[in-house]
Scaffold this active site. Structure first.
Site, PDB file in Angstrom:
ATOM      1  N   GLY A 293       0.818  -1.195   0.000  1.00  0.00           N
ATOM      2  CA  GLY A 293       0.000   0.000   0.000  1.00  0.00           C
ATOM      3  C   GLY A 293       0.854   1.247   0.000  1.00  0.00           C
TER       4      GLY A 293
ATOM      5  N   HIS B 125      -2.534   7.346   6.895  1.00  0.00           N
ATOM      6  CA  HIS B 125      -1.612   8.310   6.273  1.00  0.00           C
ATOM      7  C   HIS B 125      -2.353   9.565   5.792  1.00  0.00           C
ATOM      8  CE1 HIS B 125       2.281   6.370   6.225  1.00  0.00           C
ATOM      9  NE2 HIS B 125       1.785   5.262   5.728  1.00  0.00           N
TER      10      HIS B 125
END
Ligand code: NI
Length: 170
Positions: A41, A132
């Site tokens: 990812g 994130h």
């Protein structure tokens, strides 16, 4: 780690931005980066773009996922733990416990609303990547307990903590 962009809340994108040629180029670059470091990812802030975009491709996944403007809902609070790593935090591994089942509502590549339910390992992958976009890193999620090693250099992780059948979040 240390770059302010990793601690900012990423800006949401308009449908026009999502469907633009520039976005297609950016996504292509992100998949190349993901392949280069053999990750599963990558979120846009990790390549210094503070926009709400993440790509995810874990081994058992039939097709890569491109996620814009996600909202995450916990469906099962029961905690599960995995050792996590991150392109933005090289040479460190941390054991992170997260809810075992989540739902993600997002916009797809055509800027159409979509949703995914993830449980087990993929649930951790989605939570790590989508964190994130909200300025959160896996090290923030480690709950240290005396006598337990939950943050480790990669070398010591391999030596002391890696189990043969374990799945890694990276
Ligand atoms: Ni990461």
């Amino acid at each position: 780690m240390g770059a302010p962009v990793l601690r900012q809340k990423a800006r949401e994108l308009s449908p026009a931005e999502i469907k633009s040629p520039e976005m297609k180029n950016l996504i292509r670059d992100m998949f190349e980066t993901l392949e280069d470091y053999e990750g599963i990812g990558l979120a846009a802030p990790q390549i210094f773009e503070s926009i709400a975009l993440a790509i995810i491709h874990y081994p058992t996944d039939e097709a890569p996922k491109v996620i814009f403007n996600p909202k995450i809902t916990v469906l099962d609070e029961t905690k599960q733990g995995y050792w996590e790593g991150c392109l933005s935090i090289p040479e460190l591994r941390g054991f992170v416990e997260r809810p075992r089942k989540v739902k993600i509502d997002y916009l797809d590549l055509s800027a159409k609303p979509a949703s995914i339910t993830a449980e087990g390992f993929p649930a951790t992958v989605f939570q790590h990547e989508l964190d994130h976009l909200f300025g959160v890193l896996f090290i923030d999620r480690i709950v240290n307990r005396p006598g337990e090693t939950l943050l480790s250099f990669t070398e010591e992780y391999v030596r002391y903590h890696l189990k043969e059948d374990s799945e890694e979040v990276d």
